[in-house]
Enzyme design. Structure first.
Site, PDB file in Angstrom:
ATOM      1  N   TYR A  40      35.842 -40.828  23.839  1.00 54.97           N
ATOM      2  CA  TYR A  40      34.759 -41.692  24.354  1.00 54.97           C
ATOM      3  C   TYR A  40      33.800 -42.120  23.248  1.00 54.97           C
ATOM      4  O   TYR A  40      33.426 -41.309  22.397  1.00 54.97           O
ATOM      5  CB  TYR A  40      33.932 -40.928  25.390  1.00 54.97           C
ATOM      6  CG  TYR A  40      34.621 -40.718  26.710  1.00 54.97           C
ATOM      7  CD1 TYR A  40      35.115 -41.786  27.461  1.00 54.97           C
ATOM      8  CD2 TYR A  40      34.750 -39.430  27.233  1.00 54.97           C
ATOM      9  CE1 TYR A  40      35.737 -41.568  28.689  1.00 54.97           C
ATOM     10  CE2 TYR A  40      35.359 -39.206  28.461  1.00 54.97           C
ATOM     11  CZ  TYR A  40      35.850 -40.290  29.187  1.00 54.97           C
ATOM     12  OH  TYR A  40      36.447 -40.079  30.381  1.00 54.97           O
ATOM     13  N   HIS A  99       8.583  -6.173  29.372  1.00 56.94           N
ATOM     14  CA  HIS A  99       9.670  -6.878  28.687  1.00 56.94           C
ATOM     15  C   HIS A  99       9.131  -7.474  27.395  1.00 56.94           C
ATOM     16  O   HIS A  99       8.074  -8.091  27.387  1.00 56.94           O
ATOM     17  CB  HIS A  99      10.206  -7.985  29.616  1.00 56.94           C
ATOM     18  CG  HIS A  99      11.489  -8.592  29.152  1.00 56.94           C
ATOM     19  ND1 HIS A  99      12.585  -7.849  28.778  1.00 56.94           N
ATOM     20  CD2 HIS A  99      11.857  -9.885  29.000  1.00 56.94           C
ATOM     21  CE1 HIS A  99      13.571  -8.660  28.426  1.00 56.94           C
ATOM     22  NE2 HIS A  99      13.156  -9.901  28.544  1.00 56.94           N
ATOM     23  N   ARG A 139      17.323  -1.333  28.978  1.00 57.09           N
ATOM     24  CA  ARG A 139      18.005  -2.309  29.837  1.00 57.09           C
ATOM     25  C   ARG A 139      18.955  -3.085  28.930  1.00 57.09           C
ATOM     26  O   ARG A 139      18.579  -4.046  28.280  1.00 57.09           O
ATOM     27  CB  ARG A 139      16.977  -3.223  30.523  1.00 57.09           C
ATOM     28  CG  ARG A 139      15.951  -2.442  31.368  1.00 57.09           C
ATOM     29  CD  ARG A 139      14.988  -3.373  32.083  1.00 57.09           C
ATOM     30  NE  ARG A 139      14.260  -4.229  31.193  1.00 57.09           N
ATOM     31  CZ  ARG A 139      13.079  -3.951  30.639  1.00 57.09           C
ATOM     32  NH1 ARG A 139      12.467  -2.814  30.888  1.00 57.09           N
ATOM     33  NH2 ARG A 139      12.495  -4.830  29.837  1.00 57.09           N
ATOM     34  N   LYS A 187      23.317  -9.148  35.254  1.00 53.91           N
ATOM     35  CA  LYS A 187      22.910 -10.398  35.907  1.00 53.91           C
ATOM     36  C   LYS A 187      23.824 -11.546  35.480  1.00 53.91           C
ATOM     37  O   LYS A 187      24.558 -11.425  34.485  1.00 53.91           O
ATOM     38  CB  LYS A 187      21.448 -10.711  35.557  1.00 53.91           C
ATOM     39  CG  LYS A 187      21.171 -10.909  34.080  1.00 53.91           C
ATOM     40  CD  LYS A 187      19.662 -10.863  33.799  1.00 53.91           C
ATOM     41  CE  LYS A 187      19.367 -11.048  32.319  1.00 53.91           C
ATOM     42  NZ  LYS A 187      17.956 -10.799  32.001  1.00 53.91           N
ATOM     43  N   ARG A 242       5.417 -14.040  31.618  1.00 56.35           N
ATOM     44  CA  ARG A 242       6.435 -14.531  32.552  1.00 56.35           C
ATOM     45  C   ARG A 242       6.144 -13.965  33.935  1.00 56.35           C
ATOM     46  O   ARG A 242       5.634 -14.664  34.789  1.00 56.35           O
ATOM     47  CB  ARG A 242       7.825 -14.126  32.028  1.00 56.35           C
ATOM     48  CG  ARG A 242       8.972 -14.733  32.791  1.00 56.35           C
ATOM     49  CD  ARG A 242      10.312 -14.554  32.097  1.00 56.35           C
ATOM     50  NE  ARG A 242      10.815 -13.168  32.110  1.00 56.35           N
ATOM     51  CZ  ARG A 242      12.008 -12.811  31.623  1.00 56.35           C
ATOM     52  NH1 ARG A 242      12.813 -13.730  31.092  1.00 56.35           N
ATOM     53  NH2 ARG A 242      12.412 -11.549  31.666  1.00 56.35           N
ATOM     54  N   CYS A 278      35.255 -34.149  26.121  1.00 53.21           N
ATOM     55  CA  CYS A 278      35.206 -34.781  27.447  1.00 53.21           C
ATOM     56  C   CYS A 278      34.949 -33.709  28.508  1.00 53.21           C
ATOM     57  O   CYS A 278      34.784 -32.540  28.190  1.00 53.21           O
ATOM     58  CB  CYS A 278      36.531 -35.473  27.758  1.00 53.21           C
ATOM     59  SG  CYS A 278      37.162 -36.542  26.450  1.00 53.21           S
ATOM     60  N   ASP A 322      37.009 -32.456  30.694  1.00 57.93           N
ATOM     61  CA  ASP A 322      38.104 -31.509  30.909  1.00 57.93           C
ATOM     62  C   ASP A 322      39.033 -31.343  29.704  1.00 57.93           C
ATOM     63  O   ASP A 322      39.994 -30.583  29.772  1.00 57.93           O
ATOM     64  CB  ASP A 322      38.973 -31.975  32.085  1.00 57.93           C
ATOM     65  CG  ASP A 322      38.134 -32.463  33.237  1.00 57.93           C
ATOM     66  OD1 ASP A 322      37.348 -31.659  33.753  1.00 57.93           O
ATOM     67  OD2 ASP A 322      38.227 -33.656  33.583  1.00 57.93           O
TER      68      ASP A 322
HETATM   69  C1  LIG Z   1      17.854 -10.060  30.812  1.00 56.91           C
HETATM   70  C2  LIG Z   1      16.887  -8.958  30.675  1.00 56.91           C
HETATM   71  C3  LIG Z   1      17.190  -7.844  29.885  1.00 56.91           C
HETATM   72  C4  LIG Z   1      18.402  -7.772  28.982  1.00 56.91           C
HETATM   73  O1  LIG Z   1      18.132  -8.434  27.777  1.00 56.91           O
HETATM   74  P1  LIG Z   1      19.161  -8.423  26.557  1.00 56.91           P
HETATM   75  O2  LIG Z   1      18.464  -9.155  25.481  1.00 56.91           O
HETATM   76  O3  LIG Z   1      20.370  -9.146  27.056  1.00 56.91           O
HETATM   77  O4  LIG Z   1      19.437  -7.002  26.267  1.00 56.91           O
HETATM   78  C5  LIG Z   1      16.316  -6.762  29.903  1.00 56.91           C
HETATM   79  N1  LIG Z   1      15.182  -6.806  30.650  1.00 56.91           N
HETATM   80  C6  LIG Z   1      14.847  -7.870  31.396  1.00 56.91           C
HETATM   81  C7  LIG Z   1      13.578  -7.855  32.165  1.00 56.91           C
HETATM   82  C8  LIG Z   1      15.666  -8.987  31.419  1.00 56.91           C
HETATM   83  O5  LIG Z   1      15.315 -10.052  32.145  1.00 56.91           O
END
Ligand SMILES: *Cc1c(COP(=O)(O)O)cnc(C)c1O
Length: 392
Positions: free
Chosen positions: A273, A167, A229, A40, A136, A320, A322
């Site tokens: 700045y 998760h 994941r 992602k 979530r 800054c 850039d």
């Molecule tokens: C982003 C995400 C992950 C990956 O998490 P990491 O900490 O980067 O390994 C896994 N599962 C879900 C649902 C996520 O949103």
């Protein structure tokens, strides 16, 4: 070696390191657990073009996860043929796109399932999100209530339920109370899944682990999580900067820029700045052409360091949009020299996690935040294989 158009500020994406991280992570996993690569947010800022085909063609990855439908469709257009799971919301109006591109959609809750089911004309492959403690997305409740919900959506005509996942909220903490919390999340998830299966729901694959989960919380699972994941550790960063990782993961991304001007100043000269830095002695100052519009945090003003000619140099004054300035007193620097903002030069290293600690954030936000105007240079065996822009 670098195209002159690119040579301002650029990010190097080291595919050899990506491969080592992947293999090292895989080697410590239960043999029953496969890796689903989380790609992602442009592969956490590393660029899809540079990374995803390498994962598929060189490393044989067959499962990918993204955050939204644009990302999923881009992967298909790049030539990803394996399974693609969208981990978050997709508008039910995009039901046709989901089926057309053969994408797996996460089901957030019953109301979402009904809306998606109602707007689909073909069957849509789905995984159910189970909320066991992240609060979530996902089905909530005790195991019986969650099992009922799974039964309900499994009967919706246009949804084909192929999996369920949860998760973790605190898998990156080894603190006793967090470890117990993670264990409770695991227990609730598998209890609910077992109950649903007893009620006749065929759930397909079950998965709970993120990067940290697969490193620290997979032991008691006996491979019941079919996937990890894998996100942040694939890219060589730590889920939490205070952790020691039990795998050899090295950062894949380096961020480099150029010294554009070198000047000597007297004592009492203000820099950048707001005049937040005033020299207290004669100094040599270098200007570097990278700023917060490149995703280099302004919070590093008067705090961060860069490496030039193998020497650490402190940022002087505010970063800054850039450009920024740094103290190169005593360093043999000329315009055109490379400044390493993230990465290694000689014996010195600065990681995204180091920067994150200084900027009050996490490494994830640093790498994801490197902006679209910074080209990504894919490097393999020290040879540039691709120059990529983040393409929406
Ligand atoms: C982003 C995400 C992950 C990956 O998490 P990491 O900490 O980067 O390994 C896994 N599962 C879900 C649902 C996520 O949103």
């Amino acid at each position: 070696m670098l195209n002159t158009l690119v040579k301002r500020t650029w990010a190097e994406v080291d595919l050899d390191k990506l491969k080592n991280n992947y293999l090292s992570y895989k080697s410590q996993l239960n043999a029953k657990t496969e890796i689903m690569c989380v790609v992602k947010a442009f592969c956490y800022g590393h660029s899809e073009d540079a990374v995803v085909l390498f994962l598929q063609n060189e490393l044989g990855v067959k499962n990918f996860a993204v955050s939204n439908i644009d990302e999923a469709v881009r992967l298909r257009k790049l030539g990803i043929t394996g399974d693609i799971l969208i981990l978050g919301y997709t508008s039910p109006e995009a039901a046709q796109t989901l089926s057309e591109y053969n994408i797996i959609q996460t089901i957030l809750d019953a109301s979402y399932a009904e809306r998606l089911n109602a707007s689909a004309d073909r069957r849509i492959r789905c995984h159910a999100a189970i909320d066991t403690g992240m609060t979530r997305i996902g089905f909530r409740g005790n195991s019986a209530q969650i099992a009922e919900s799974l039964l309900y959506i499994s009967r919706l005509e246009k949804l084909s339920l192929e999996g369920a996942f949860t998760h973790y909220a605190a898998a990156d903490s080894l603190d006793e109370s967090d470890t117990a919390y993670t264990a409770r999340q695991t227990k609730l998830f598998f209890e609910a899944a077992d109950l649903a299966e007893k009620m006749g729901v065929r759930l397909g694959c079950l998965h709970t682990l993120n990067s940290a989960g697969g490193l620290f919380h997979s032991e008691g699972l006996g491979g019941r999580s079919q996937f990890v994941r894998l996100g942040i550790v694939l890219y060589g960063l730590k889920p939490d900067s205070s952790l020691e990782l039990p795998v050899n993961a090295e950062p894949v991304m380096s961020l480099k820029s150029l010294v554009t001007q070198v000047k000597t100043i007297e004592s009492g000269v203000d820099i950048s700045y707001g005049r937040t830095y005033t020299s207290d002695r004669p100094m040599k100052i270098a200007t570097v052409c990278c700023g917060y519009a490149d995703g280099y945090p302004r919070a590093l003003s008067n705090r961060g360091e860069v490496i030039i000619r193998g020497k650490r140099c402190k940022i002087t004054g505010r970063v800054c949009m850039d450009q920024f300035m740094c103290d190169v007193t005593g360093v043999d620097v000329s315009p055109g020299d490379t400044a390493t903002l993230i990465g290694k030069d000689g014996s010195e290293t600065i990681t995204a996690d180091d920067i994150a600690d200084l900027a009050g954030t996490i490494g994830y936000e640093i790498v994801c935040g490197i902006s679209a105007r910074v080209p990504r240079i894919a490097v393999c065996g020290n040879i540039i294989t691709d120059v990529c822009r983040l393409n929406l």
